[in-house]
Scaffold this active site. Structure first.
Site, PDB file in Angstrom:
ATOM      1  N   ASP A 243      40.896  40.529  37.535  1.00  0.00           N
ATOM      2  CA  ASP A 243      41.899  41.341  38.214  1.00  0.00           C
ATOM      3  C   ASP A 243      43.206  40.529  38.152  1.00  0.00           C
ATOM      4  O   ASP A 243      43.176  39.334  37.821  1.00  0.00           O
ATOM      5  CB  ASP A 243      41.448  41.566  39.669  1.00  0.00           C
ATOM      6  CG  ASP A 243      42.507  42.265  40.497  1.00  0.00           C
ATOM      7  OD1 ASP A 243      43.051  43.279  40.041  1.00  0.00           O
ATOM      8  OD2 ASP A 243      42.807  41.774  41.616  1.00  0.00           O
ATOM      9  N   LEU A 244      44.337  41.153  38.416  1.00  0.00           N
ATOM     10  CA  LEU A 244      45.617  40.439  38.308  1.00  0.00           C
ATOM     11  C   LEU A 244      46.172  40.032  39.688  1.00  0.00           C
ATOM     12  O   LEU A 244      46.197  38.850  40.041  1.00  0.00           O
ATOM     13  CB  LEU A 244      46.640  41.322  37.581  1.00  0.00           C
ATOM     14  CG  LEU A 244      48.046  40.748  37.486  1.00  0.00           C
ATOM     15  CD1 LEU A 244      48.107  39.559  36.538  1.00  0.00           C
ATOM     16  CD2 LEU A 244      49.033  41.824  37.034  1.00  0.00           C
ATOM     17  N   ASP A 245      46.600  41.064  40.456  1.00  0.00           N
ATOM     18  CA  ASP A 245      47.254  40.804  41.750  1.00  0.00           C
ATOM     19  C   ASP A 245      46.260  40.147  42.711  1.00  0.00           C
ATOM     20  O   ASP A 245      45.202  40.717  42.994  1.00  0.00           O
ATOM     21  CB  ASP A 245      47.751  42.122  42.366  1.00  0.00           C
ATOM     22  CG  ASP A 245      48.842  42.791  41.529  1.00  0.00           C
ATOM     23  OD1 ASP A 245      49.745  42.080  41.076  1.00  0.00           O
ATOM     24  OD2 ASP A 245      48.786  44.021  41.329  1.00  0.00           O
TER      25      ASP A 245
ATOM     26  N   THR B 126      50.996  38.399  43.901  1.00  0.00           N
ATOM     27  CA  THR B 126      52.054  39.409  43.944  1.00  0.00           C
ATOM     28  C   THR B 126      51.976  40.274  45.197  1.00  0.00           C
ATOM     29  O   THR B 126      52.893  41.057  45.449  1.00  0.00           O
ATOM     30  CB  THR B 126      51.964  40.312  42.691  1.00  0.00           C
ATOM     31  OG1 THR B 126      50.595  40.452  42.383  1.00  0.00           O
ATOM     32  CG2 THR B 126      52.716  39.727  41.517  1.00  0.00           C
TER      33      THR B 126
ATOM     34  N   LYS C  53      45.517  46.285  49.124  1.00  0.00           N
ATOM     35  CA  LYS C  53      44.997  45.452  48.025  1.00  0.00           C
ATOM     36  C   LYS C  53      44.056  46.250  47.125  1.00  0.00           C
ATOM     37  O   LYS C  53      43.104  46.854  47.615  1.00  0.00           O
ATOM     38  CB  LYS C  53      44.286  44.218  48.584  1.00  0.00           C
ATOM     39  CG  LYS C  53      45.266  43.195  49.097  1.00  0.00           C
ATOM     40  CD  LYS C  53      44.579  41.885  49.422  1.00  0.00           C
ATOM     41  CE  LYS C  53      45.603  40.878  49.905  1.00  0.00           C
ATOM     42  NZ  LYS C  53      44.983  39.683  50.465  1.00  0.00           N
TER      43      LYS C  53
ATOM     44  N   SER D 143      43.116  45.690  35.872  1.00  0.00           N
ATOM     45  CA  SER D 143      44.010  45.778  37.035  1.00  0.00           C
ATOM     46  C   SER D 143      44.410  47.217  37.340  1.00  0.00           C
ATOM     47  O   SER D 143      44.543  48.031  36.426  1.00  0.00           O
ATOM     48  CB  SER D 143      45.272  44.956  36.742  1.00  0.00           C
ATOM     49  OG  SER D 143      46.274  45.223  37.685  1.00  0.00           O
ATOM     50  N   ALA D 144      44.643  47.492  38.624  1.00  0.00           N
ATOM     51  CA  ALA D 144      45.127  48.817  39.030  1.00  0.00           C
ATOM     52  C   ALA D 144      46.634  48.954  38.798  1.00  0.00           C
ATOM     53  O   ALA D 144      47.178  50.057  38.862  1.00  0.00           O
ATOM     54  CB  ALA D 144      44.833  49.023  40.515  1.00  0.00           C
TER      55      ALA D 144
ATOM     56  N   LYS E   5      39.918  52.044  41.372  1.00  0.00           N
ATOM     57  CA  LYS E   5      38.860  51.288  42.036  1.00  0.00           C
ATOM     58  C   LYS E   5      38.663  51.896  43.424  1.00  0.00           C
ATOM     59  O   LYS E   5      39.653  52.283  44.034  1.00  0.00           O
ATOM     60  CB  LYS E   5      39.247  49.800  42.175  1.00  0.00           C
ATOM     61  CG  LYS E   5      39.498  49.086  40.844  1.00  0.00           C
ATOM     62  CD  LYS E   5      40.146  47.719  41.077  1.00  0.00           C
ATOM     63  CE  LYS E   5      40.547  47.065  39.767  1.00  0.00           C
ATOM     64  NZ  LYS E   5      41.257  45.794  39.931  1.00  0.00           N
TER      65      LYS E   5
ATOM     66  N   GLU F 188      37.657  39.186  41.373  1.00  0.00           N
ATOM     67  CA  GLU F 188      38.356  40.197  42.180  1.00  0.00           C
ATOM     68  C   GLU F 188      38.702  39.679  43.571  1.00  0.00           C
ATOM     69  O   GLU F 188      37.932  38.921  44.147  1.00  0.00           O
ATOM     70  CB  GLU F 188      37.432  41.413  42.376  1.00  0.00           C
ATOM     71  CG  GLU F 188      37.775  42.632  41.569  1.00  0.00           C
ATOM     72  CD  GLU F 188      39.121  43.266  41.912  1.00  0.00           C
ATOM     73  OE1 GLU F 188      39.731  42.923  42.935  1.00  0.00           O
ATOM     74  OE2 GLU F 188      39.564  44.121  41.145  1.00  0.00           O
ATOM     75  N   ASP F 189      39.842  40.127  44.109  1.00  0.00           N
ATOM     76  CA  ASP F 189      40.209  39.747  45.489  1.00  0.00           C
ATOM     77  C   ASP F 189      40.161  40.936  46.441  1.00  0.00           C
ATOM     78  O   ASP F 189      40.446  40.771  47.627  1.00  0.00           O
ATOM     79  CB  ASP F 189      41.625  39.154  45.537  1.00  0.00           C
ATOM     80  CG  ASP F 189      42.681  40.214  45.333  1.00  0.00           C
ATOM     81  OD1 ASP F 189      42.511  41.047  44.415  1.00  0.00           O
ATOM     82  OD2 ASP F 189      43.663  40.252  46.096  1.00  0.00           O
TER      83      ASP F 189
HETATM   84  C1  BG6 Z   1      46.910  46.386  42.575  1.00  0.00           C
HETATM   85  C2  BG6 Z   1      47.464  45.837  43.875  1.00  0.00           C
HETATM   86  O1  BG6 Z   1      46.565  45.338  41.718  1.00  0.00           O
HETATM   87  O2  BG6 Z   1      47.888  47.215  41.931  1.00  0.00           O
HETATM   88  C3  BG6 Z   1      47.918  46.984  44.764  1.00  0.00           C
HETATM   89  O3  BG6 Z   1      46.456  45.073  44.531  1.00  0.00           O
HETATM   90  C4  BG6 Z   1      48.934  47.840  44.018  1.00  0.00           C
HETATM   91  O4  BG6 Z   1      48.466  46.477  45.944  1.00  0.00           O
HETATM   92  C5  BG6 Z   1      48.315  48.338  42.703  1.00  0.00           C
HETATM   93  O5  BG6 Z   1      49.328  48.935  44.797  1.00  0.00           O
HETATM   94  C6  BG6 Z   1      49.282  49.169  41.869  1.00  0.00           C
HETATM   95  O6  BG6 Z   1      50.327  48.351  41.440  1.00  0.00           O
HETATM   96  P1  BG6 Z   1      51.670  48.847  40.738  1.00  0.00           P
HETATM   97  O7  BG6 Z   1      52.257  47.576  40.170  1.00  0.00           O
HETATM   98  O8  BG6 Z   1      51.268  49.809  39.639  1.00  0.00           O
HETATM   99  O9  BG6 Z   1      52.509  49.491  41.768  1.00  0.00           O
HETATM  100 MG    MG Z   2      43.804  42.291  43.299  1.00  0.00          MG
END
Ligand code: BG6
Ligand code: MG
Length: 222
Positions: free
Chosen positions: A9-11, A17, A45, A114-115, A145, A169-170
């Site tokens: 996962d990224l964030d 972030t 998250k 990542s989402a 997710k 994953e977090d």
């Molecule tokens: C996830 C974050 O990775 O991405 C969420 O944990 C965030 O908080 C989601 O809303 C979507 O991110 P973005 O950058 O497309 O607004």
């Molecule tokens: Mg995350």
């Protein structure tokens, strides 16, 4: 011997972030006339941008027209991108490069799952794109997710069976997505919150090379 893949996962896993998402959502909340706390930000998250705005408007008890909703989604992202613009490799979380390097040296395929729709520019900013054989992000999926779609696409792109993949994953929704894809889930963060994960670590400094090796040999047999 089965091929094994790793999905990050990224964030909250590679970079922190969440603090920038929080500042951008808080600014919007304040402009709409209500407060938005760090505790409430925990709910965001792993959750898609659209769903985050729905939750935010519920918190502020605000009813939006479709036009307002779309405008606020854009406003929040413009503010968020201003923070991203200033990011560099110093923002990579501790020991993430060591783990990526360890896997790369062993020719283990690595994907991002990542989402976020901003995943690629963030990886570019922190100079990590070259580690990833596949980047699956919020632009590539139709289901958020805890649906496993993002991780199943990543496994498919890597040419690895889902059951031989290991996911970092977090977010609770991310752990649930990995589990329902029958992958090995590794929770990064608070083990009380991420109690559905196969393994838990506070951060990557706790993940030793020998642990990675044991995961590899276990998953090669699956
Ligand atoms: C996830 C974050 O990775 O991405 C969420 O944990 C965030 O908080 C989601 O809303 C979507 O991110 P973005 O950058 O497309 O607004
Ligand atoms: Mg995350």
């Amino acid at each position: 011997m089965k091929k094994v893949g790793f999905i990050f996962d990224l964030d909250g896993v590679i970079v922190d972030t969440a603090k920038y998402h929080y500042l951008a959502w808080r600014k919007l909340a304040n402009e709409l006339g209500f407060e938005f706390s760090k505790e409430q930000n925990e709910l965001f998250k792993g959750v898609s941008r659209k769903r985050c705005l729905e939750i935010l408007l519920d918190i502020g008890k605000i009813k939006a027209t479709q036009e307002q909703f779309d405008t606020w989604m854009i406003d929040k992202n413009v503010d968020y991108l201003a923070y991203i613009e200033k990011m560099d490799a110093k923002e990579i979380l501790p020991d993430v490069p060591r783990v990526l390097e360890y896997l790369k040296k062993k020719n283990i395929p690595i994907a991002l799952g990542s989402a976020s729709k901003n995943a690629r520019p963030i990886l570019e900013k922190v100079n990590l794109v070259s580690y990833f054989d596949s980047i699956v992000d919020g632009n590539s999926v139709t289901k958020a997710k805890p649906d496993p779609e993002v991780f199943l696409i990543a496994a498919n792109n890597l040419g690895v069976n889902a059951s031989s993949c290991i996911v970092f994953e977090d977010a609770v929704a991310g752990i649930q997505a990995a589990n329902s894809a029958k992958m090995t889930s590794i929770g990064i963060g608070d083990s009380n919150i991420l109690d559905e994960a196969s393994y838990n670590f506070k951060d990557f400094t706790e993940i030793s090379d020998s642990f990675l090796e044991s995961l590899l040999s276990k998953n090669r047999k699956k």
